[in-house]
Design a protein around this motif. Structure first.
Motif, PDB file in Angstrom:
ATOM      1  N   ALA A 118       0.813  -1.215   0.000  1.00  0.00           N
ATOM      2  CA  ALA A 118       0.000   0.000   0.000  1.00  0.00           C
ATOM      3  C   ALA A 118       0.847   1.265   0.000  1.00  0.00           C
ATOM      4  CB  ALA A 118      -0.946  -0.001   1.205  1.00  0.00           C
ATOM      5  N   ILE A 119       2.111   1.155   0.378  1.00  0.00           N
ATOM      6  CA  ILE A 119       3.045   2.283   0.371  1.00  0.00           C
ATOM      7  C   ILE A 119       4.104   1.990  -0.677  1.00  0.00           C
ATOM      8  CG2 ILE A 119       4.763   3.568   1.705  1.00  0.00           C
ATOM      9  CD1 ILE A 119       3.216   2.824   4.227  1.00  0.00           C
ATOM     10  N   PRO A 120       4.350   2.915  -1.620  1.00  0.00           N
ATOM     11  CA  PRO A 120       5.413   2.691  -2.599  1.00  0.00           C
ATOM     12  C   PRO A 120       6.775   2.533  -1.913  1.00  0.00           C
ATOM     13  CG  PRO A 120       3.982   4.488  -3.294  1.00  0.00           C
ATOM     14  CD  PRO A 120       3.597   4.145  -1.874  1.00  0.00           C
ATOM     15  N   GLY A 121       7.512   1.539  -2.327  1.00  0.00           N
ATOM     16  CA  GLY A 121       8.852   1.276  -1.771  1.00  0.00           C
ATOM     17  C   GLY A 121       8.967  -0.114  -1.194  1.00  0.00           C
ATOM     18  N   PRO A 122       8.319  -0.380  -0.052  1.00  0.00           N
ATOM     19  CA  PRO A 122       8.389  -1.741   0.491  1.00  0.00           C
ATOM     20  C   PRO A 122       7.719  -2.735  -0.463  1.00  0.00           C
ATOM     21  CG  PRO A 122       7.644  -0.195   2.170  1.00  0.00           C
ATOM     22  CD  PRO A 122       7.626   0.535   0.857  1.00  0.00           C
ATOM     23  N   LEU A 123       8.327  -3.902  -0.590  1.00  0.00           N
ATOM     24  CA  LEU A 123       7.825  -4.921  -1.503  1.00  0.00           C
ATOM     25  C   LEU A 123       7.823  -6.285  -0.834  1.00  0.00           C
ATOM     26  CD1 LEU A 123       9.998  -3.899  -4.587  1.00  0.00           C
ATOM     27  CD2 LEU A 123       7.545  -3.453  -4.311  1.00  0.00           C
ATOM     28  N   VAL A 124       6.812  -7.079  -1.135  1.00  0.00           N
ATOM     29  CA  VAL A 124       6.787  -8.488  -0.732  1.00  0.00           C
ATOM     30  C   VAL A 124       7.349  -9.275  -1.908  1.00  0.00           C
ATOM     31  CG1 VAL A 124       5.336 -10.433  -0.073  1.00  0.00           C
ATOM     32  CG2 VAL A 124       4.784  -8.138   0.764  1.00  0.00           C
ATOM     33  N   ILE A 125       8.292 -10.145  -1.618  1.00  0.00           N
ATOM     34  CA  ILE A 125       8.928 -10.947  -2.654  1.00  0.00           C
ATOM     35  C   ILE A 125       8.621 -12.412  -2.387  1.00  0.00           C
ATOM     36  CG2 ILE A 125      11.131 -11.591  -3.692  1.00  0.00           C
ATOM     37  CD1 ILE A 125      12.085  -8.738  -2.682  1.00  0.00           C
ATOM     38  N   GLU A 126       8.006 -13.038  -3.361  1.00  0.00           N
ATOM     39  CA  GLU A 126       7.657 -14.450  -3.256  1.00  0.00           C
ATOM     40  C   GLU A 126       8.575 -15.239  -4.190  1.00  0.00           C
ATOM     41  OE1 GLU A 126       3.465 -14.533  -4.151  1.00  0.00           O
ATOM     42  OE2 GLU A 126       2.944 -13.645  -2.216  1.00  0.00           O
ATOM     43  N   PRO A 127       9.583 -15.894  -3.617  1.00  0.00           N
ATOM     44  CA  PRO A 127      10.523 -16.636  -4.467  1.00  0.00           C
ATOM     45  C   PRO A 127       9.881 -17.882  -5.058  1.00  0.00           C
ATOM     46  CG  PRO A 127      11.008 -17.016  -2.162  1.00  0.00           C
ATOM     47  CD  PRO A 127       9.898 -16.005  -2.202  1.00  0.00           C
ATOM     48  N   ARG A 128      10.442 -18.338  -6.151  1.00  0.00           N
ATOM     49  CA  ARG A 128      10.015 -19.621  -6.709  1.00  0.00           C
ATOM     50  C   ARG A 128      10.574 -20.718  -5.816  1.00  0.00           C
ATOM     51  NH1 ARG A 128      11.325 -19.741 -12.980  1.00  0.00           N
ATOM     52  NH2 ARG A 128      11.951 -21.759 -12.208  1.00  0.00           N
TER      53      ARG A 128
END
Length: 181
Positions: free
Chosen positions: A7-17
């Motif tokens: 919801a805030i630009p910058g932080p990201l959730v990363i879902e690895p394979r």
């Protein structure tokens, strides 16, 4: 890997394979070329590892000067991980975003420079790992109060009061921390 914006630009959730079979699983947690291709051209200079019991709250930490970007993940247990925007020029200044990271969901969370960061452990013996883009500098470290009503982080209930360090208990209000431009 899959990149999920917050919801805030910058932080990201990363879902690895994740590749799994009867033997277990394999996943790539860092690949400079793959991350750069996804827009995260990062250089890490320090790795950290903490272990905490259920109900431990660590944060909300940041360095100014010398801010750190952090790529965080959990290898055992679970946390509720939070980033608070401390960039005065941001339209999201003072807002927070939180995500559950666990050994089961194998998600990673990118917390860029300019954000306070912290987490609450949801299980005993939780192992939390993070890669940092700048070295730890004790004299530049600050703590935003984990319970500042102006920020209003909604921490999940664990059935016990949060266990916090003396340093984190003396965290400052948003109005009193040295924020970023």
């Amino acid at each position: 890997m899959k990149i999920v914006e917050t919801a805030i630009p910058g932080p990201l959730v990363i879902e690895p394979r994740v590749f799994g079979d009867a033997r277990g699983f394999f996943m790539e947690t860092w690949n400079a070329a793959a991350f750069a291709e996804a827009g995260l051209d990062l250089t890490f200079v320090q790795d950290n590892h903490s272990r905490s019991q259920k109900g431990v709250l660590r944060g909300m930490h940041f360095q100014n000067p010398g801010p750190q970007g952090k790529l965080v993940r959990v290898t055992r247990g679970a946390v509720f991980d939070v980033a608070v925007d401390l960039r005065r020029s941001s339209p999201h200044f003072g807002q927070w975003v939180g995500v559950e990271l666990s050994a089961d969901n194998r998600r990673m969370f990118w917390v860029p420079e300019g954000f306070a960061h912290g987490f609450l452990t949801l299980e005993d013996d939780t192992d939390f790992l993070y890669k940092c883009t700048a070295p730890y500098v004790p004299q530049s470290e600050h703590s935003l109060a984990w319970n500042d009503p102006e920020v209003g982080i909604v921490w999940p209930a664990t059935g016990i009061d949060p266990i916090i360090s003396d340093k984190d208990a003396s965290g400052l209000a948003l109005a009193d921390v040295p924020v970023f431009a």
